[in-house]
Design a protein around this motif. Structure first.
Motif, PDB file in Angstrom:
ATOM      1  N   THR A   5       0.622  -1.198   0.042  1.00 56.02           N
ATOM      2  CA  THR A   5       0.034  -0.113   0.040  1.00 56.02           C
ATOM      3  C   THR A   5       0.917   1.243  -0.101  1.00 56.02           C
ATOM      4  O   THR A   5       1.700   1.475   0.848  1.00 56.02           O
ATOM      5  N   ASN A   7       1.600   5.284   0.091  1.00 58.79           N
ATOM      6  CA  ASN A   7       1.024   6.552   0.548  1.00 58.79           C
ATOM      7  C   ASN A   7       0.991   7.427  -0.659  1.00 58.79           C
ATOM      8  O   ASN A   7       2.059   8.180  -0.691  1.00 58.79           O
ATOM      9  N   THR A  11      -3.856   9.972  -0.722  1.00 56.52           N
ATOM     10  CA  THR A  11      -4.137   9.250   0.377  1.00 56.52           C
ATOM     11  C   THR A  11      -3.781  10.407   1.520  1.00 56.52           C
ATOM     12  O   THR A  11      -4.612  10.261   2.781  1.00 56.52           O
ATOM     13  N   THR A  12      -2.820  10.865   1.386  1.00 57.82           N
ATOM     14  CA  THR A  12      -2.117  11.808   2.572  1.00 57.82           C
ATOM     15  C   THR A  12      -3.361  12.868   2.614  1.00 57.82           C
ATOM     16  O   THR A  12      -3.426  13.310   3.884  1.00 57.82           O
ATOM     17  N   HIS A  14      -6.439  13.066   1.838  1.00 56.86           N
ATOM     18  CA  HIS A  14      -7.569  12.437   2.491  1.00 56.86           C
ATOM     19  C   HIS A  14      -7.263  12.229   3.971  1.00 56.86           C
ATOM     20  O   HIS A  14      -8.263  12.686   4.960  1.00 56.86           O
ATOM     21  N   SER A  15      -6.313  11.797   4.595  1.00 59.41           N
ATOM     22  CA  SER A  15      -5.922  11.864   5.801  1.00 59.41           C
ATOM     23  C   SER A  15      -5.991  13.266   6.619  1.00 59.41           C
ATOM     24  O   SER A  15      -6.192  13.143   7.602  1.00 59.41           O
TER      25      SER A  15
END
Length: 154
Positions: A5, A7, A11-12, A14-15
């Motif tokens: 997975t 990063n 994705t970051t 969204h995090s």
């Protein structure tokens, strides 16, 4: 072949958005508690707030490593990130205002307590006059005349 997975910048983002929303929620609760002067209850939020602040700093630093990816980011995601950051800034400002108001209120309360204690101290002073009479007794004796007289020859 294993699939790791990765990063990704998306994705970051969204995090970071989720972290900021959580931080805004915690800070909003903190503001409510400050306004209600429920200072003791705020301590429960501090650990959660610290975890979220650290996660936000981590996510932000990851995003700053490669600023060029923002150019390729989905415009809706970019707008959502911008909106939550603006909401965070507004909430931080409200939080600061609430903290200052609570601090001012506590300082006024402490000052009133100090003044009341000092006033009570003056009223119940137990110093002696040159005649050997307690100041509190002298104040009482001037209000009602005592049938007794002190022999000053002693």
């Amino acid at each position: 072949m294993t699939t790791a997975t990765q990063n990704t910048p998306e994705t970051t983002v969204h995090s970071v958005i989720a972290t900021v929303k959580g931080l805004v929620s915690v800070m909003s609760r903190e503001i409510e508690l400050l306004r209600a002067m429920k200072i003791k209850e705020m301590s429960q939020l501090q650990e959660q707030k610290l975890v979220l602040v650290n996660a936000y700093e981590q996510g932000s630093s990851q995003l700053k490593k490669d600023p060029s990816f923002m150019q390729h980011l989905d415009p809706l995601l970019k707008e959502e990130l911008r909106d939550v950051i603006q909401l965070l800034n507004t909430t931080v400002s409200e939080n600061e205002t609430a903290l200052l108001a609570a601090k001012t209120s506590n300082e006024r309360l402490m000052q009133a307590v100090v003044e009341a204690v000092q006033e009570q101290k003056v009223k119940s002073s137990t110093s002696y006059s040159q005649a050997g009479v307690l100041a509190a007794q002298k104040a009482q004796s001037t209000q009602t005349t005592a049938p007794m007289h002190l022999n000053q020859c002693l």
